[in-house]
Design a protein around this motif. Structure first.
Motif, mmCIF file in Angstrom:
data_model
loop_
_atom_site.group_PDB
_atom_site.id
_atom_site.type_symbol
_atom_site.label_atom_id
_atom_site.label_comp_id
_atom_site.label_asym_id
_atom_site.label_seq_id
_atom_site.Cartn_x
_atom_site.Cartn_y
_atom_site.Cartn_z
ATOM 1 N N VAL B 88 61.076 3.422 78.891
ATOM 2 C CA VAL B 88 61.424 3.790 80.230
ATOM 3 C C VAL B 88 60.724 3.274 81.504
ATOM 4 O O VAL B 88 60.986 2.865 82.295
ATOM 5 C CB VAL B 88 61.713 5.225 80.200
ATOM 6 C CG1 VAL B 88 61.617 5.847 81.597
ATOM 7 C CG2 VAL B 88 62.817 5.825 79.304
ATOM 8 N N GLY B 147 63.561 8.571 71.733
ATOM 9 C CA GLY B 147 63.951 9.851 72.379
ATOM 10 C C GLY B 147 63.470 9.841 73.750
ATOM 11 O O GLY B 147 63.440 11.029 74.430
ATOM 12 N N GLU B 148 63.235 8.580 74.457
ATOM 13 C CA GLU B 148 62.806 8.733 75.965
ATOM 14 C C GLU B 148 64.276 8.970 76.924
ATOM 15 O O GLU B 148 64.086 9.284 77.934
ATOM 16 C CB GLU B 148 62.073 7.493 76.324
ATOM 17 C CG GLU B 148 60.643 7.582 76.082
ATOM 18 C CD GLU B 148 60.105 6.230 76.769
ATOM 19 O OE1 GLU B 148 59.084 6.669 77.899
ATOM 20 O OE2 GLU B 148 60.429 5.365 76.733
ATOM 21 N N VAL B 149 65.345 8.531 76.430
ATOM 22 C CA VAL B 149 66.706 8.232 77.048
ATOM 23 C C VAL B 149 67.665 9.297 76.167
ATOM 24 O O VAL B 149 67.323 9.276 74.965
ATOM 25 C CB VAL B 149 67.031 6.986 77.087
ATOM 26 C CG1 VAL B 149 68.446 6.800 77.279
ATOM 27 C CG2 VAL B 149 66.521 6.204 78.214
ATOM 28 N N ARG B 150 68.357 9.920 77.057
ATOM 29 C CA ARG B 150 69.234 10.948 76.148
ATOM 30 C C ARG B 150 70.106 10.327 75.154
ATOM 31 O O ARG B 150 70.635 9.331 74.977
ATOM 32 C CB ARG B 150 70.018 11.673 77.462
ATOM 33 C CG ARG B 150 71.030 10.502 77.972
ATOM 34 C CD ARG B 150 71.717 11.177 79.259
ATOM 35 N NE ARG B 150 72.375 12.589 78.943
ATOM 36 C CZ ARG B 150 72.135 13.702 79.535
ATOM 37 N NH1 ARG B 150 71.327 13.690 80.804
ATOM 38 N NH2 ARG B 150 72.587 14.598 79.407
ATOM 39 N N ASP B 152 73.010 11.633 73.948
ATOM 40 C CA ASP B 152 74.154 11.949 73.991
ATOM 41 C C ASP B 152 74.867 10.909 74.728
ATOM 42 O O ASP B 152 76.288 10.804 75.087
ATOM 43 C CB ASP B 152 74.573 13.373 74.573
ATOM 44 C CG ASP B 152 73.895 13.616 76.003
ATOM 45 O OD1 ASP B 152 73.215 12.595 76.417
ATOM 46 O OD2 ASP B 152 73.999 14.795 76.485
ATOM 47 N N VAL B 153 74.480 9.792 75.284
ATOM 48 C CA VAL B 153 75.288 8.543 75.572
ATOM 49 C C VAL B 153 74.784 7.354 74.878
ATOM 50 O O VAL B 153 73.713 7.252 74.362
ATOM 51 C CB VAL B 153 74.821 8.384 77.023
ATOM 52 C CG1 VAL B 153 75.261 7.139 77.685
ATOM 53 C CG2 VAL B 153 74.957 9.578 77.995
ATOM 54 N N ASP B 154 75.834 6.713 74.403
ATOM 55 C CA ASP B 154 75.851 5.425 73.814
ATOM 56 C C ASP B 154 74.835 4.447 74.372
ATOM 57 O O ASP B 154 75.152 4.146 75.708
ATOM 58 C CB ASP B 154 77.211 4.972 73.657
ATOM 59 C CG ASP B 154 77.264 3.532 73.093
ATOM 60 O OD1 ASP B 154 76.485 3.170 72.092
ATOM 61 O OD2 ASP B 154 77.977 2.468 73.568
#
Lengths: 200, 200
Positions: B88, B147-150, B152-154
């Motif tokens: 990130v 696990g740095e970006v959500r 639940d989005v592809d």
């Protein structure tokens, strides 16, 4: 889209609806300025005079195509979900609606987003786009004032980035893509909650 | 941009740098396909043969313009901020860098983003854009895996929306706009943290 891709699956089409569809495909593939009525009749597989039976010319086709995209987009703003609820609830509804229109009427919205203002019709469409964006920006401003949207981003910038995020979907979305049904919610999630996870 | 706006402040220009700038302005205003070498010489206030002294033709001008935009964008990916740190952190560095290049080299990046693949040079530029996006998408994927970006989005969708958000700035940014210095940070904030306030 390449010119070849836009021209595949072309059958003779004579109704005004299918002529419009053919014209939109050609405008996107060749650019509006570079497309002639000859190109359009050839692509539709009909004579120029049959074409003129339905449309007075190239600009009338452009106008009909842009009207279709704009009327669907403006209709979202009058839906109950866009007029009742908190500003962020209304914005989420609008973003989801925009993404849905964009995926359902992809060529029409693509054409609308490429308009640069070189003809009267194009300038009219640009004005309509601005009017749409102004109405959305007013709701973003309400959301900032009510503390629903982060105060460390300028509301005008936030509205523009929101519009940019949504409209960018035309660049890569192709009909039949899997996951199209979830796309409106996913775009809204990224727009409002960002890419970072909720718990951080 | 309207044709008029792109053509204002036009003086005779003879160096290859200023000829390139004039050509980029004309390509944006008229569209690349619709611009002739006559248009370009007239806009630059020089003869066609002086023009050919510097560039072999229209496509060489397009290529030089697109190379300038692409080389600056690719240079960001090799900066220390884009190669060291968490995914990130690297993505934030890249997004800020892209916005900075876009505001500093606005016409060149605008031209790059309008390329549709109708000539060999345009197809080359599209490939380069895809290569850039693929490198960014790989970092987005790393960020999701760590696990740095959500989740639940592809990741592919996240990378596309990120690119769309950043590139949309060319649609409204104009040089001299106040707040340009803060823009890279603001765009990164909206992209990663979203429009909703951090505490919710």
């Amino acid at each position: 889209m390449t010119a070849d891709a836009a021209r595949r699956v072309r059958r003779p089409s004579t109704g005004p609806g299918s002529l419009l569809e053919v014209a939109v495909g050609e405008f996107i593939a060749r650019g509006y300025d570079a497309t002639s009525m000859e190109d359009l009749s050839r692509a539709a597989g009909i004579t120029k005079s049959s074409f003129y039976h339905h449309f007075t010319g190239k600009e009338a086709l452009l106008r009909a195509a842009l009207e279709r995209a704009l009327s669907r987009l403006f209709a979202i703003l009058d839906e109950p979900g866009a007029t009742a609820g908190s500003p962020v609830q209304r914005l989420r509804h609008i973003v989801r609606g925009q993404v849905a229109v964009l995926t359902e009427d992809l060529p029409y919205v693509t054409l609308l987003l490429r308009v640069r203002g070189n003809t009267e019709t194009e300038r009219w469409a640009l004005e309509q786009r601005r009017a749409f964006d102004t109405r959305v920006a007013a709701i973003v401003r309400e959301a900032v004032e009510q503390g629903e949207v982060r105060a460390d981003v300028d509301p005008a910038l936030a509205a523009r980035l929101l519009s940019g995020l949504v409209n960018s979907v035309v660049e890569w979305f192709r009909p039949g893509r899997s996951g199209a049904a979830e796309l409106p919610d996913e775009v809204a999630r990224v727009a409002f909650e960002g890419l970072l996870p909720a718990a951080r």
